[in-house]
Design a protein around this motif. Sequence first.
Motif, mmCIF file in Angstrom:
data_model
loop_
_atom_site.group_PDB
_atom_site.id
_atom_site.type_symbol
_atom_site.label_atom_id
_atom_site.label_comp_id
_atom_site.label_asym_id
_atom_site.label_seq_id
_atom_site.Cartn_x
_atom_site.Cartn_y
_atom_site.Cartn_z
ATOM 1 N N ASP A 75 23.985 -13.306 -30.951
ATOM 2 C CA ASP A 75 23.070 -12.341 -31.565
ATOM 3 C C ASP A 75 23.795 -11.396 -32.523
ATOM 4 O O ASP A 75 23.135 -10.728 -33.330
ATOM 5 C CB ASP A 75 22.359 -11.522 -30.488
ATOM 6 C CG ASP A 75 21.285 -12.311 -29.754
ATOM 7 O OD1 ASP A 75 20.904 -13.399 -30.245
ATOM 8 O OD2 ASP A 75 20.837 -11.848 -28.686
ATOM 9 N N ARG A 76 25.112 -11.344 -32.438
ATOM 10 C CA ARG A 76 25.904 -10.448 -33.290
ATOM 11 C C ARG A 76 26.662 -11.205 -34.371
ATOM 12 O O ARG A 76 27.613 -10.681 -34.956
ATOM 13 C CB ARG A 76 26.862 -9.627 -32.413
ATOM 14 C CG ARG A 76 26.109 -8.555 -31.622
ATOM 15 C CD ARG A 76 26.895 -8.037 -30.427
ATOM 16 N NE ARG A 76 26.182 -6.916 -29.808
ATOM 17 C CZ ARG A 76 25.124 -7.036 -29.000
ATOM 18 N NH1 ARG A 76 24.648 -8.242 -28.720
ATOM 19 N NH2 ARG A 76 24.538 -5.977 -28.480
ATOM 20 N N PHE A 103 27.880 -4.213 -22.314
ATOM 21 C CA PHE A 103 26.513 -4.451 -22.759
ATOM 22 C C PHE A 103 25.553 -4.179 -21.604
ATOM 23 O O PHE A 103 25.912 -4.322 -20.427
ATOM 24 C CB PHE A 103 26.335 -5.901 -23.219
ATOM 25 C CG PHE A 103 27.244 -6.310 -24.333
ATOM 26 C CD1 PHE A 103 26.889 -6.117 -25.656
ATOM 27 C CD2 PHE A 103 28.482 -6.891 -24.065
ATOM 28 C CE1 PHE A 103 27.722 -6.495 -26.693
ATOM 29 C CE2 PHE A 103 29.330 -7.275 -25.085
ATOM 30 C CZ PHE A 103 28.954 -7.080 -26.404
ATOM 31 N N THR A 104 24.337 -3.807 -21.952
ATOM 32 C CA THR A 104 23.296 -3.742 -20.931
ATOM 33 C C THR A 104 22.962 -5.166 -20.497
ATOM 34 O O THR A 104 23.319 -6.142 -21.158
ATOM 35 C CB THR A 104 22.040 -3.049 -21.471
ATOM 36 O OG1 THR A 104 21.521 -3.818 -22.566
ATOM 37 C CG2 THR A 104 22.360 -1.632 -21.942
ATOM 38 N N ASP A 106 20.329 -6.786 -20.662
ATOM 39 C CA ASP A 106 19.520 -7.540 -21.627
ATOM 40 C C ASP A 106 20.255 -7.735 -22.952
ATOM 41 O O ASP A 106 19.663 -8.138 -23.956
ATOM 42 C CB ASP A 106 18.165 -6.876 -21.851
ATOM 43 C CG ASP A 106 18.275 -5.463 -22.405
ATOM 44 O OD1 ASP A 106 19.416 -4.970 -22.579
ATOM 45 O OD2 ASP A 106 17.228 -4.848 -22.663
ATOM 46 N N GLN A 108 21.981 -5.519 -24.906
ATOM 47 C CA GLN A 108 22.005 -4.457 -25.906
ATOM 48 C C GLN A 108 23.273 -3.608 -25.780
ATOM 49 O O GLN A 108 23.938 -3.603 -24.743
ATOM 50 C CB GLN A 108 20.771 -3.565 -25.745
ATOM 51 C CG GLN A 108 19.460 -4.310 -25.880
ATOM 52 C CD GLN A 108 19.344 -5.058 -27.195
ATOM 53 O OE1 GLN A 108 19.519 -4.481 -28.266
ATOM 54 N NE2 GLN A 108 19.049 -6.353 -27.123
ATOM 55 N N ASN A 109 23.583 -2.884 -26.842
ATOM 56 C CA ASN A 109 24.661 -1.896 -26.768
ATOM 57 C C ASN A 109 24.230 -0.749 -25.871
ATOM 58 O O ASN A 109 23.039 -0.473 -25.729
ATOM 59 C CB ASN A 109 24.983 -1.346 -28.154
ATOM 60 C CG ASN A 109 25.588 -2.391 -29.063
ATOM 61 O OD1 ASN A 109 25.665 -3.565 -28.732
ATOM 62 N ND2 ASN A 109 26.025 -1.951 -30.234
ATOM 63 N N SER A 111 23.486 3.047 -24.742
ATOM 64 C CA SER A 111 22.901 4.177 -25.475
ATOM 65 C C SER A 111 23.690 5.461 -25.277
ATOM 66 O O SER A 111 23.492 6.432 -26.007
ATOM 67 C CB SER A 111 21.454 4.395 -25.017
ATOM 68 O OG SER A 111 21.408 4.641 -23.613
#
Length: 362
Positions: A75-76, A103-104, A106, A108-109, A111
């Motif tokens: 994805d990145r 990463f989370t 799911d 994601q980065n 927060s």
Amino acid sequence: MPTVSQFGALAARSHAVITTHQHAGGAYPASPTFSAYRGYAWLRDGGFTAEGVSRFGDVTSANRFHDWVSRVLADRRGQVDDLRALRSAGAAVPIERMLPTRFTFDGQNGSDPWWDFQTDGYGIWLWSVVTHAERHGLDLARWRPGIDVAVDFLTAFWDLPCFDWWEEHDEHRHVSTLGAIHGGLRAVAFALDNHAAAETADAARQLALTEGVRGGHLTKWLGSDAVDGSLPACVVPFGLVDAGDPIATATLAKVSADLDVDGGVHRFTADVFYGGGQWLLLSALLGWNLAQAGDRAGAWRHLTWIADHATADGEFPEQVPDHLLHPDSRQEWLDKWGPVATPLLWSHGMYLILADELGLLR
């Protein structure tokens, strides 16, 4: 000393802890209960945890973790291409634009603020996925999208200063980080005949051996004289120096002399995190190296120390306070983040690795 059956029971329990907490999407949480780790997965922790699970024979769980990493990195693809273009053009790449270290679940980065630019995890994951595939006769094509992104990221940014395994000192280039990059890229180079990976692995090794050796042993970072509990990984499993090489022998001896107390291994002498306790995963790492060097008595000493520090229900913590280097610093971390992370899945994964080295999983 625990019996052989008790050691085996702890291995089964370690596998159960890891797989019980594995997220539905495949991620291995660093620790399901610890305030600062809860909700996140690291490539570093997960890579070693997956190796333990793979050795235990649970191909499905390890596959799911590697599937998750490959998806997250694929994805990145565009982000890495943009970063590489900036560097090729000679532009400075802000650290906050780099791929994160965690990463989370799911993908994601995070927060919240973190010490994110750490390249070791990408090398560790590459080593882990290639090793797993070779062990079980699996086709690496399943994970090529993520592998290619990780290789491209490392070949572009392997030589930059970044945070170390302990998420500190981003002003330095760390020998254990170079070791992890070397191990991961070398594994890919052999498995996939990737020349760029091979060239970068050789460059990382050359830099470490040129500027990261003092007194005949590897050092914590380039230009330092101190050692770090992560340095044995530069020998086994990452092969920055071969087992039996004088530098490898001197490194293991120096880590043992400076950081090993009664079988428990500290991170480094200036460590103030929770007072600077002894880390179970580092005890397993040193034991793994001793087993590979033929010192089975030494390896058993470390496995026994780890087993002795399981909780009543068979969970392994991140560290224990038996021999604190800086006891006055412990309370501030208890106040900030609460009790030490328990269970730490990385500790359980490393126990499985050392147990396998000593024949307890066969």
